[in-house]
Scaffold this active site. Sequence first.
Site, PDB file in Angstrom:
ATOM      1  N   LYS A 108       1.875  95.745  88.595  1.00 12.16           N
ATOM      2  CA  LYS A 108       1.616  97.720  89.082  1.00 12.16           C
ATOM      3  C   LYS A 108       0.441  98.517  88.363  1.00 12.16           C
ATOM      4  O   LYS A 108       0.008  99.194  89.861  1.00 12.16           O
ATOM      5  CB  LYS A 108       2.715  98.833  87.526  1.00 12.16           C
ATOM      6  CG  LYS A 108       4.311  98.256  87.814  1.00 12.16           C
ATOM      7  CD  LYS A 108       5.027  99.185  87.130  1.00 12.16           C
ATOM      8  CE  LYS A 108       5.345  98.938  85.279  1.00 12.16           C
ATOM      9  NZ  LYS A 108       5.717  97.845  85.064  1.00 12.16           N
ATOM     10  N   ARG A 113      15.088  91.939  81.805  1.00 12.54           N
ATOM     11  CA  ARG A 113      14.812  91.672  80.633  1.00 12.54           C
ATOM     12  C   ARG A 113      14.857  91.838  79.135  1.00 12.54           C
ATOM     13  O   ARG A 113      15.371  91.337  78.165  1.00 12.54           O
ATOM     14  CB  ARG A 113      12.981  91.432  80.885  1.00 12.54           C
ATOM     15  CG  ARG A 113      12.536  91.120  82.236  1.00 12.54           C
ATOM     16  CD  ARG A 113      10.808  91.744  82.084  1.00 12.54           C
ATOM     17  NE  ARG A 113      10.576  91.932  80.900  1.00 12.54           N
ATOM     18  CZ  ARG A 113       8.762  92.543  80.457  1.00 12.54           C
ATOM     19  NH1 ARG A 113       8.977  92.695  81.697  1.00 12.54           N
ATOM     20  NH2 ARG A 113       7.881  92.312  78.893  1.00 12.54           N
ATOM     21  N   HIS A 152      -3.297 101.401  80.023  1.00 12.96           N
ATOM     22  CA  HIS A 152      -1.719 100.837  79.736  1.00 12.96           C
ATOM     23  C   HIS A 152      -2.130 100.597  78.479  1.00 12.96           C
ATOM     24  O   HIS A 152      -2.839  99.980  78.125  1.00 12.96           O
ATOM     25  CB  HIS A 152      -1.429  99.190  80.101  1.00 12.96           C
ATOM     26  CG  HIS A 152      -0.236  99.417  80.122  1.00 12.96           C
ATOM     27  ND1 HIS A 152       0.415 100.065  80.807  1.00 12.96           N
ATOM     28  CD2 HIS A 152       0.226  98.312  79.417  1.00 12.96           C
ATOM     29  CE1 HIS A 152       1.543  99.229  80.127  1.00 12.96           C
ATOM     30  NE2 HIS A 152       1.619  98.243  78.688  1.00 12.96           N
ATOM     31  N   ASP A 193       9.329  94.987  90.800  1.00 19.54           N
ATOM     32  CA  ASP A 193       9.571  95.151  88.636  1.00 19.54           C
ATOM     33  C   ASP A 193      10.289  95.849  88.289  1.00 19.54           C
ATOM     34  O   ASP A 193      10.761  95.656  86.896  1.00 19.54           O
ATOM     35  CB  ASP A 193       8.340  95.652  88.105  1.00 19.54           C
ATOM     36  CG  ASP A 193       8.076  95.870  86.990  1.00 19.54           C
ATOM     37  OD1 ASP A 193       8.197  94.533  86.400  1.00 19.54           O
ATOM     38  OD2 ASP A 193       7.539  96.491  86.123  1.00 19.54           O
ATOM     39  N   SER A 212       4.576  92.091  84.820  1.00 20.66           N
ATOM     40  CA  SER A 212       5.370  93.585  84.526  1.00 20.66           C
ATOM     41  C   SER A 212       4.213  94.298  84.823  1.00 20.66           C
ATOM     42  O   SER A 212       4.340  95.042  85.739  1.00 20.66           O
ATOM     43  CB  SER A 212       5.922  93.796  83.908  1.00 20.66           C
ATOM     44  OG  SER A 212       6.747  95.132  83.638  1.00 20.66           O
TER      45      SER A 212
END
Length: 450
Positions: free
Chosen positions: A189, A170, A84, A163, A185
């Site tokens: 996932k 947000r 990520h 989410d 968040s």
Amino acid sequence: MLLIPDLIKKKRDGAVLSDEDIGAFIQAVTKKNIQECQTGAMLMAIWQKGMVATETETLTREMMSSGDVMSWPTEWAGLVVDKHSTGGVGDKVSLVMAPALAACGCKVPMISGRGLAHTGGTLDKLESIPGFNIHQSAEQILQILSSVGCCIVGQTEMLVPADRVLYSLRDATSTVDSLPLITASILSKKGAESLFALVLDVKFGRAALYKDLDSAKELAQGLMDVGNSLGIRTAAILSSMDGTIGRCVGNSLEVIEALQALKGNGPEDLMELVTTLGAVLLLMTGQASDLSEGRKHISEAVASRRALSKFQAMMEAQGVAAETARALCSPDTDYYSILHKSAHQTELQTPEDGVVLDVDGLVLAGVLQKLGAGRSKVGEAVNHSVGAEMLVSLGQRVRKGVPWLRLHYEDPAPTLDQINQLQKALVLGTNESTETQQKHTLVRELLLPR
């Protein structure tokens, strides 16, 4: 159990929410038994008062469990990995790294996102390829991983539905930069992907969410702590995000640059990130004894074109016509016979002699966003052909009038003010500074699990 207004008040007043409190809030969000204004109020309370480590961990677990959690064949144990990035300008690392890892024997169920504001989105880039379908069910993801080894998909309807609600609010409530909300968040996932190992590319600098190394390191350490508490072996690198990654910014242009990288012609900074992030995952899965061996494995997967073959197979598995996928991956590709080319291109010229000391990636991305390459709100369409190519490198000595940026745009044309902004983004000097030399290397620090 407290009612929702009581939960909001409790957090607003700085109290620590219990596991039951957080579970009740996420359940209400998932089942839509809560008013949107109440959800926004809770987000703002969390932003203002923060969360202790146990609250953040519970929030992440509850969000992860709000929908489906993937399961994998037992023979894949220790091989399911992902990465990520906290977002960057020209960040096409996933397009190169996922197939390279698959070529090394990993299974990579990469669930990516769309771009927002100046940050590009991996899904938007892939959708510039005709036929590429980012919408895949859990069963289809399993099938693609079985046959190819990697996929890059969007979040399914039943994967972390909490989410989906919180993420959209947000931005509207100016709570994007809340550390607990960012952590929950991202990792909810990844937790729902049932990963064995995860590597995080946490950016810092002018074009990153966190501007300084210390703040980015705090985020990285928090993400690692929660990730490891979920049973995911989690590591992080801290990388500089002042300029651009590679030479191209914009959806179709970044796909072209990623394909060039998979064919062995990738820019050094992009390949530094690909090999380092990939090496960390190979180390954590036991497929490399150290980072040097891991980098070698990733580099060999690219050099041998095995990673390119995986990318071609992934495109076909996700809806791209075999002829199109084969053409994109051929050595003598005419990319614009397949990918849409912008109606107009123009080149900006250097205003004087000098050495290229810096290019402000945030300014470049901001102008491209306004020209249609990005979006200012969730759900807004992007123009895949809009983008820019850097024609110079940091440290390069240039003469006045040399083209330094090629801008790809549609109608309307960039304004004079936008052109001036871009020209000011280029910084020239008389000699390359130590700081400029450091910018050649993006990876600044590596954090491995304890």
